[in-house]
Motif scaffolding. Structure first.
Motif, PDB file in Angstrom:
ATOM      1  N   ARG A   1      85.552  39.187  31.813  1.00  0.00           N
ATOM      2  CA  ARG A   1      85.455  38.791  33.226  1.00  0.00           C
ATOM      3  C   ARG A   1      83.995  38.883  33.656  1.00  0.00           C
ATOM      4  N   THR A   2      83.517  37.801  34.368  1.00  0.00           N
ATOM      5  CA  THR A   2      82.096  37.806  34.770  1.00  0.00           C
ATOM      6  C   THR A   2      81.837  37.338  36.213  1.00  0.00           C
ATOM      7  N   PRO A   3      82.657  37.488  37.234  1.00  0.00           N
ATOM      8  CA  PRO A   3      83.961  38.148  37.273  1.00  0.00           C
ATOM      9  C   PRO A   3      85.137  37.226  36.973  1.00  0.00           C
ATOM     10  N   GLY A   4      84.900  35.925  36.751  1.00  0.00           N
ATOM     11  CA  GLY A   4      85.997  35.019  36.410  1.00  0.00           C
ATOM     12  C   GLY A   4      86.537  35.285  35.019  1.00  0.00           C
ATOM     13  N   LEU A   5      87.803  34.918  34.793  1.00  0.00           N
ATOM     14  CA  LEU A   5      88.471  35.143  33.509  1.00  0.00           C
ATOM     15  C   LEU A   5      87.985  34.132  32.478  1.00  0.00           C
TER      16      LEU A   5
END
Length: 471
Positions: free
Chosen positions: A452-456
């Motif tokens: 997470r980056t922050p999305g998956l």
């Protein structure tokens, strides 16, 4: 002496800047928190990758330190972060009154300045109704046979391959459905490599906004530029060679653009098309990939899901008949499984709004103009609402019917901006799972780890070997 004087003045200036940065003006009591460094704020820890489905460390650490509502600064913007279910609900219910949809400058550059998320009032409702005409329940009933056909065709092709990377493969499958519905796009006969452009776009979507060659953000904007160029060219071709009957959403858009009393512009239409294509390519494919991973990890869930779908086939007059809408609506455990998948997936890791005026909530004041960031993971992984929140447990949804957002479930947003494509996502997932578990078995080859980056993301993909069941 002169050098010493300059040093002292410079030091005092830095101290003054830091003081005002860390103590923003407020006509009341600001939520606690840290503003980080001037302009940069806490942007770097916000984008720091992590490998868990848990609440992002950036949010979790600050929840423990400051409580459910805290302040920060991201990419030069003053932000209130909410992990409070009551405050989240209040934010969504006050859309257009106390809050309005807002995204950081970088998001606006990526999705377009005329994208549906940045529009308000009558214009937003107008576009929302346009999309509902495309993906509303009545349209989905008619699309069901086509969705099932495409799922079966793709699964059959995948079963002939030594391995399939599910994120990429499912994205192309879903884009095949929506691409045809939106722009009559045909993967097999097109010379456009739309997939490659969207992959570049997605990798930089939620990344540190550094715009120079080689960065993910740079590649993201380049991917958007290429896709928008393709859509613009297709629109011009349709204008020069109009169709006699509407066959896709592009035809509907053209008809609206040519209407004398339309409020639709070409720029808004193209940005809307881009957002719809992106949503079809990325979000549902992530959910499907994670769903397959959960099925692999939880044999009990796979067993019950398979039994439900095999029972549907046994009840038919002929096993070769296609899915009906009544059969789709009867999939109780499937919907439980989907709810649990999207709860843990948290594909939309943040939801942004902006305060239109000073707002008092509990003991805090939210100043006008500040951004408000709702954190769905903090809601979906709240141990006071979900027992063992990190445990995949579709049975927790037994007897619970969800038709929209609630204080404790916002996988598809909330309020008047509840995702208009939520039903479309559920139909695609349910139909795919029906075809998958009744006709095929599979084994994991490699990958499946998340970041997470922050999305998956699935940085190494999720590779599986699919084979037909033998009866």
């Amino acid at each position: 002496m002169l050098s010493l004087g300059i040093y002292i003045i410079g030091s005092l200036l830095v101290i003054v800047i830091l003081h005002y940065w860390r103590n923003p003006k407020c006509n009341g009591k600001l939520p606690p928190g840290s503003m980080g460094w001037p302009l940069l704020g806490e942007t770097i820890p916000f984008f720091a990758p992590n490998t868990s489905l848990d609440i992002p460390p950036f949010v979790k650490e600050r929840m423990q330190r400051y409580g459910p509502i805290f302040r920060t600064s991201l990419v030069g913007r003053l932000v209130i972060v909410s992990t409070d279910p009551d405050f989240n609900y209040f934010i969504f219910q006050q859309e257009g009154k106390l809050f309005q949809s807002w995204y950081p400058y970088t998001f606006t550059e990526i999705f377009g300045r005329q994208n549906v998320g940045s529009l308000h009032g009558f214009m937003y409702k107008y576009l929302k109704n346009m999309v509902l005409n495309l993906f509303g329940p009545e349209s989905l009933k008619n699309m069901l046979p086509e969705i099932e056909k495409i799922a079966n065709n793709n699964l059959k092709r995948w079963s002939r391959q030594t391995s399939v990377e599910m994120k990429e493969a499912s994205a192309k499958m879903i884009f095949d459905i929506t691409g045809k519905k939106l722009i009559s796009f045909d993967y097999e006969n097109s010379t456009e490599n739309v997939s490659e452009n969207f992959v570049a776009f997605i990798k930089g979507l939620i990344s540190f906004p550094l715009y120079f060659p080689g960065t993910a953000y740079y590649k993201c904007l380049r991917g958007r530029k290429k896709i928008m160029k393709m859509l613009k060219r297709m629109l011009e071709e349709r204008k020069s060679q109009p169709r006699k009957e509407q066959s896709d959403f592009f035809d509907y858009v053209l008809e609206e653009l040519q209407s004398k009393d339309t409020i639709l512009t070409e720029a808004i239409a193209l940005d809307l098309m881009f957002v719809l294509l992106f949503a079809s390519f990325e979000t549902t494919s992530l959910a499907i990939t994670l769903a397959i991973k959960f099925l692999h990890q939880h044999p009990k869930a796979l067993k019950e899901l398979t039994e439900e779908h095999e029972a549907i086939i046994r009840k038919r007059e002929s096993a070769s008949n296609g899915l009906t809408w009544q059969e789709y609506k009867s999939m109780k455990f499937t919907f439980q499984f989907i709810n649990e998948t999207v709860r843990l997936a948290n594909i939309a890791p943040v939801i942004f709004r902006k305060a239109l005026k000073d707002i008092n909530f509990k003991e805090y004041t939210i100043p006008a103009g500040w951004a408000v960031m709702v954190s769905p993971p903090a809601v979906h992984l709240n141990p006071t609402k979900y027992e063992d929140p990190l445990q995949f447990n579709p049975w927790r949804w037994e007897g619970i019917e969800i038709n929209g957002a609630s204080r404790n479930f916002m996988a598809f947003g909330g309020g008047m901006r509840f995702c208009v494509g939520a039903d479309f996502v559920k139909v695609q997932m349910a139909v795919f799972l029906h075809c998958f578990v009744t006709k095929y078995k599979w084994e994991t080859i490699k990958g499946g780890d998340i970041v997470r980056t922050p999305g998956l993301q699935f940085p190494k993909g999720y590779h599986i070997k699919i084979s037909q069941k033998e009866y």
